[in-house]
Design a protein around this motif. Structure first.
Motif, mmCIF file in Angstrom:
data_model
loop_
_atom_site.group_PDB
_atom_site.id
_atom_site.type_symbol
_atom_site.label_atom_id
_atom_site.label_comp_id
_atom_site.label_asym_id
_atom_site.label_seq_id
_atom_site.Cartn_x
_atom_site.Cartn_y
_atom_site.Cartn_z
ATOM 1 N N ARG A 1 -0.222 2.672 -13.542
ATOM 2 C CA ARG A 1 0.655 2.296 -12.428
ATOM 3 C C ARG A 1 0.966 3.515 -11.575
ATOM 4 N NH1 ARG A 1 4.000 -2.463 -12.226
ATOM 5 N NH2 ARG A 1 5.499 -1.106 -11.230
ATOM 6 N N ARG A 2 0.908 3.328 -10.292
ATOM 7 C CA ARG A 2 1.214 4.387 -9.319
ATOM 8 C C ARG A 2 2.542 4.065 -8.660
ATOM 9 N NH1 ARG A 2 -2.277 8.422 -10.399
ATOM 10 N NH2 ARG A 2 -4.378 7.632 -10.561
ATOM 11 N N PHE A 3 3.312 5.090 -8.344
ATOM 12 C CA PHE A 3 4.634 4.911 -7.744
ATOM 13 C C PHE A 3 4.823 5.817 -6.541
ATOM 14 C CE2 PHE A 3 5.210 3.448 -12.039
ATOM 15 C CZ PHE A 3 6.028 2.350 -11.887
ATOM 16 N N TRP A 4 5.639 5.350 -5.610
ATOM 17 C CA TRP A 4 6.153 6.200 -4.551
ATOM 18 C C TRP A 4 7.642 6.315 -4.814
ATOM 19 C CZ3 TRP A 4 9.517 5.225 -0.242
ATOM 20 C CH2 TRP A 4 9.670 6.340 0.589
ATOM 21 N N VAL B 1 4.245 -3.804 0.638
ATOM 22 C CA VAL B 1 3.541 -4.733 1.525
ATOM 23 C C VAL B 1 3.276 -4.089 2.879
ATOM 24 C CG1 VAL B 1 3.744 -6.943 2.718
ATOM 25 C CG2 VAL B 1 4.517 -6.732 0.364
ATOM 26 N N SER B 2 4.250 -3.316 3.370
ATOM 27 C CA SER B 2 4.051 -2.636 4.649
ATOM 28 C C SER B 2 4.959 -1.421 4.732
ATOM 29 C CB SER B 2 4.346 -3.575 5.827
ATOM 30 O OG SER B 2 5.727 -3.855 5.908
ATOM 31 N N VAL B 3 4.525 -0.474 5.563
ATOM 32 C CA VAL B 3 5.311 0.712 5.875
ATOM 33 C C VAL B 3 5.317 0.792 7.391
ATOM 34 C CG1 VAL B 3 5.485 3.214 5.661
ATOM 35 C CG2 VAL B 3 4.584 1.875 3.755
ATOM 36 N N SER B 4 6.506 0.837 7.982
ATOM 37 C CA SER B 4 6.568 0.864 9.444
ATOM 38 C C SER B 4 7.528 1.943 9.920
ATOM 39 C CB SER B 4 7.011 -0.497 9.984
ATOM 40 O OG SER B 4 8.329 -0.786 9.570
ATOM 41 N N LYS C 1 -1.418 3.932 1.444
ATOM 42 C CA LYS C 1 -2.791 3.807 1.936
ATOM 43 C C LYS C 1 -3.816 4.322 0.916
ATOM 44 C CE LYS C 1 -5.306 4.679 6.194
ATOM 45 N NZ LYS C 1 -5.248 5.299 7.513
ATOM 46 N N LYS C 2 -3.480 5.427 0.245
ATOM 47 C CA LYS C 2 -4.421 6.018 -0.711
ATOM 48 C C LYS C 2 -4.259 5.448 -2.112
ATOM 49 C CE LYS C 2 -5.127 10.397 1.632
ATOM 50 N NZ LYS C 2 -5.082 11.857 1.487
ATOM 51 N N GLY C 3 -3.160 4.720 -2.351
ATOM 52 C CA GLY C 3 -2.930 4.171 -3.681
ATOM 53 C C GLY C 3 -2.608 5.244 -4.706
ATOM 54 N N GLU C 4 -1.997 6.334 -4.248
ATOM 55 C CA GLU C 4 -1.685 7.461 -5.122
ATOM 56 C C GLU C 4 -0.178 7.638 -5.258
ATOM 57 O OE1 GLU C 4 -3.578 10.762 -3.237
ATOM 58 O OE2 GLU C 4 -5.603 10.102 -3.765
ATOM 59 N N ASP C 5 0.226 8.275 -6.355
ATOM 60 C CA ASP C 5 1.642 8.600 -6.532
ATOM 61 C C ASP C 5 2.115 9.437 -5.352
ATOM 62 O OD1 ASP C 5 1.896 7.328 -8.981
ATOM 63 O OD2 ASP C 5 1.457 9.142 -10.127
#
Length: 163
Positions: free
Chosen positions: A16-19, A36-39, A150-154
């Protein structure tokens, strides 16, 4: 016939990756797959202030809102405020007082750097809010969240103090 033990390796558990966002006013963490989105956007509310905002929408009903509020100069506020808007606000406020049947005293709190909310907003809006001190902080936070998503990275965004 005796049972034969399965010698194949167990399937690997997906990582699992987290921000994560750590701010002086609190913290926010979300699984990258739940974003779902970042704006990022800016807007003016009732001619009073300009807002620079980044939102992180999730698969749940929660929306994380990170913003910087910048008061408008006195002359800009006057140019945006028409007599019709002022009159409508006065009528709306009078109706609100009539509807509640009681006198409501307005209390002006000092600006302490935290979001200011009304009780009814908290009850109905599933929003996590953070007020940042600069427009640059909002832009940097957007870059952090957007890149991680976008990169799917932590990812980690951290502000130590609100100077």
């Amino acid at each position: 016939e005796p049972a034969v033990a399965d010698s194949s390796p167990a399937p690997a558990k997906p990582e699992r990756r987290f921000w994560e966002c750590q701010l002086p006013g609190g913290s926010f963490s979300i699984g990258i797959h739940d974003i779902v989105s970042v704006s990022q956007h800016q807007y003016i509310i009732e001619g009073d202030a300009e807002y620079y905002e980044t939102t992180v929408s999730t698969r749940s009903t929660i929306v994380a809102r990170f913003y910087h509020r910048q008061g408008l100069p006195g002359n800009a506020q006057l140019s945006l405020e028409s007599p019709l808007v002022t009159g409508k606000r006065a009528l709306d406020r009078a109706q609100e007082l009539i509807d509640t049947g009681r006198y409501v005293q307005r209390i002006t709190a000092p600006d302490h750097g935290l979001p200011v909310k009304r009780a009814r907003d908290i009850a109905v809006a599933p929003t996590v809010e953070f007020r940042l001190t600069t427009r640059a902080d909002v832009a940097a936070l957007y870059q952090s969240a957007h890149t991680a998503w976008k990169k799917g990275e932590d990812g980690l965004f951290q502000l130590a103090t609100m100077d």
